[in-house]
Design an enzyme around this catalytic site. Structure first.
Site, PDB file in Angstrom:
ATOM      1  N   TYR A 258       1.388  30.566  14.189  1.00  0.00           N
ATOM      2  CA  TYR A 258       2.149  29.642  15.026  1.00  0.00           C
ATOM      3  C   TYR A 258       3.140  28.861  14.180  1.00  0.00           C
ATOM      4  O   TYR A 258       4.269  28.609  14.589  1.00  0.00           O
ATOM      5  CB  TYR A 258       1.198  28.682  15.726  1.00  0.00           C
ATOM      6  CG  TYR A 258       0.341  29.348  16.754  1.00  0.00           C
ATOM      7  CD1 TYR A 258       0.836  29.631  18.015  1.00  0.00           C
ATOM      8  CD2 TYR A 258      -0.964  29.726  16.455  1.00  0.00           C
ATOM      9  CE1 TYR A 258       0.049  30.260  18.958  1.00  0.00           C
ATOM     10  CE2 TYR A 258      -1.761  30.344  17.392  1.00  0.00           C
ATOM     11  CZ  TYR A 258      -1.248  30.614  18.644  1.00  0.00           C
ATOM     12  OH  TYR A 258      -2.022  31.243  19.569  1.00  0.00           O
TER      13      TYR A 258
ATOM     14  N   ARG B 145       2.149  23.325  18.198  1.00  0.00           N
ATOM     15  CA  ARG B 145       1.512  23.091  19.504  1.00  0.00           C
ATOM     16  C   ARG B 145       2.438  23.526  20.624  1.00  0.00           C
ATOM     17  O   ARG B 145       1.998  24.063  21.638  1.00  0.00           O
ATOM     18  CB  ARG B 145       1.182  21.612  19.642  1.00  0.00           C
ATOM     19  CG  ARG B 145       0.298  21.145  18.537  1.00  0.00           C
ATOM     20  CD  ARG B 145      -0.300  19.809  18.863  1.00  0.00           C
ATOM     21  NE  ARG B 145      -1.715  19.955  19.053  1.00  0.00           N
ATOM     22  CZ  ARG B 145      -2.394  19.306  19.971  1.00  0.00           C
ATOM     23  NH1 ARG B 145      -1.801  18.483  20.769  1.00  0.00           N
ATOM     24  NH2 ARG B 145      -3.662  19.487  20.074  1.00  0.00           N
TER      25      ARG B 145
ATOM     26  N   ASN C 197       3.797  31.372  29.180  1.00  0.00           N
ATOM     27  CA  ASN C 197       4.839  32.384  29.073  1.00  0.00           C
ATOM     28  C   ASN C 197       4.921  33.229  30.333  1.00  0.00           C
ATOM     29  O   ASN C 197       3.905  33.707  30.844  1.00  0.00           O
ATOM     30  CB  ASN C 197       4.622  33.251  27.840  1.00  0.00           C
ATOM     31  CG  ASN C 197       3.669  34.388  28.095  1.00  0.00           C
ATOM     32  OD1 ASN C 197       4.023  35.374  28.736  1.00  0.00           O
ATOM     33  ND2 ASN C 197       2.478  34.250  27.617  1.00  0.00           N
TER      34      ASN C 197
ATOM     35  N   CYS D 206       1.697  38.204  22.799  1.00  0.00           N
ATOM     36  CA  CYS D 206       1.203  36.884  22.439  1.00  0.00           C
ATOM     37  C   CYS D 206      -0.070  36.982  21.612  1.00  0.00           C
ATOM     38  O   CYS D 206      -0.433  36.066  20.900  1.00  0.00           O
ATOM     39  CB  CYS D 206       0.914  36.075  23.685  1.00  0.00           C
ATOM     40  SG  CYS D 206       1.771  36.604  25.142  1.00  0.00           S
ATOM     41  N   HIS D 207      -0.755  38.104  21.721  1.00  0.00           N
ATOM     42  CA  HIS D 207      -2.028  38.246  21.025  1.00  0.00           C
ATOM     43  C   HIS D 207      -1.849  38.458  19.534  1.00  0.00           C
ATOM     44  O   HIS D 207      -2.808  38.447  18.793  1.00  0.00           O
ATOM     45  CB  HIS D 207      -2.803  39.419  21.629  1.00  0.00           C
ATOM     46  CG  HIS D 207      -2.080  40.716  21.567  1.00  0.00           C
ATOM     47  ND1 HIS D 207      -1.152  41.094  22.518  1.00  0.00           N
ATOM     48  CD2 HIS D 207      -2.132  41.712  20.669  1.00  0.00           C
ATOM     49  CE1 HIS D 207      -0.686  42.281  22.186  1.00  0.00           C
ATOM     50  NE2 HIS D 207      -1.251  42.684  21.064  1.00  0.00           N
TER      51      HIS D 207
ATOM     52  N   SER E 183      -2.766  29.514  11.269  1.00  0.00           N
ATOM     53  CA  SER E 183      -2.392  29.655   9.859  1.00  0.00           C
ATOM     54  C   SER E 183      -3.632  29.648   8.982  1.00  0.00           C
ATOM     55  O   SER E 183      -3.594  30.059   7.834  1.00  0.00           O
ATOM     56  CB  SER E 183      -1.454  28.531   9.453  1.00  0.00           C
ATOM     57  OG  SER E 183      -2.020  27.304   9.763  1.00  0.00           O
TER      58      SER E 183
ATOM     59  N   GLU F 223      -5.289  47.315  17.156  1.00  0.00           N
ATOM     60  CA  GLU F 223      -4.003  47.558  16.503  1.00  0.00           C
ATOM     61  C   GLU F 223      -4.171  47.723  15.003  1.00  0.00           C
ATOM     62  O   GLU F 223      -3.205  47.888  14.279  1.00  0.00           O
ATOM     63  CB  GLU F 223      -3.055  46.406  16.810  1.00  0.00           C
ATOM     64  CG  GLU F 223      -2.766  46.298  18.299  1.00  0.00           C
ATOM     65  CD  GLU F 223      -1.510  45.503  18.563  1.00  0.00           C
ATOM     66  OE1 GLU F 223      -1.061  44.801  17.653  1.00  0.00           O
ATOM     67  OE2 GLU F 223      -0.998  45.591  19.684  1.00  0.00           O
TER      68      GLU F 223
END
Length: 98
Positions: free
Chosen positions: A22, A36, A45, A53-54, A59, A80
């Site tokens: 993020y 945030r 979204n 988004c996944h 961090s 993935e």
DNA sequence: CCAAGGGCCGTCT
DNA sequence: GAGACGGCCCTTG
């Protein structure tokens, strides 16, 4: 409106098999401490399907939350090629930087 | 315009 | 390494 669109675009540039944080994403669009905000955008979204988004994680290496459930997110990521253990990603080198 | 929330982060015990 | 706080930025009601 502009920002969020920018975020989605960046997200789309993240290759499969890699993830981003993020914070990095926030930086990429120009906001330093807007992590945030990113989360808020992702949740609300309008394109939950065309936007990966996944592929966005904390961090700290943790997977973080997800609108449809964190397990779903984890599942997709492992599918993935991302290795996840106890809700955390092991290889931080899998983090894509812009 | 004001107020509140949110898929967070960095720092300190 | 794990838990507690405070802070920052955007979107939406």
């Amino acid at each position: 409106m502009k920002l969020e669109h920018r975020v989605y675009e960046k997200l789309l540039k993240v290759p499969k098999g890699k993830v981003t944080t993020y914070s990095e994403l926030a930086k990429a669009v120009g906001i330093k401490n807007g992590q945030r905000s990113i989360g808020q955008m992702m949740k609300k979204n309008p394109f939950p399907v065309i936007v990966p988004c996944h592929r966005v994680i904390l961090s700290t290496g943790k997977i973080g939350g997800y609108a449809w459930g964190e397990k779903v997110k984890t599942n997709m990521l492992s599918k993935e090629g991302i290795t996840i253990k106890k809700g955390k990603i092991l290889d931080k080198d899998r983090i894509f930087r812009f």
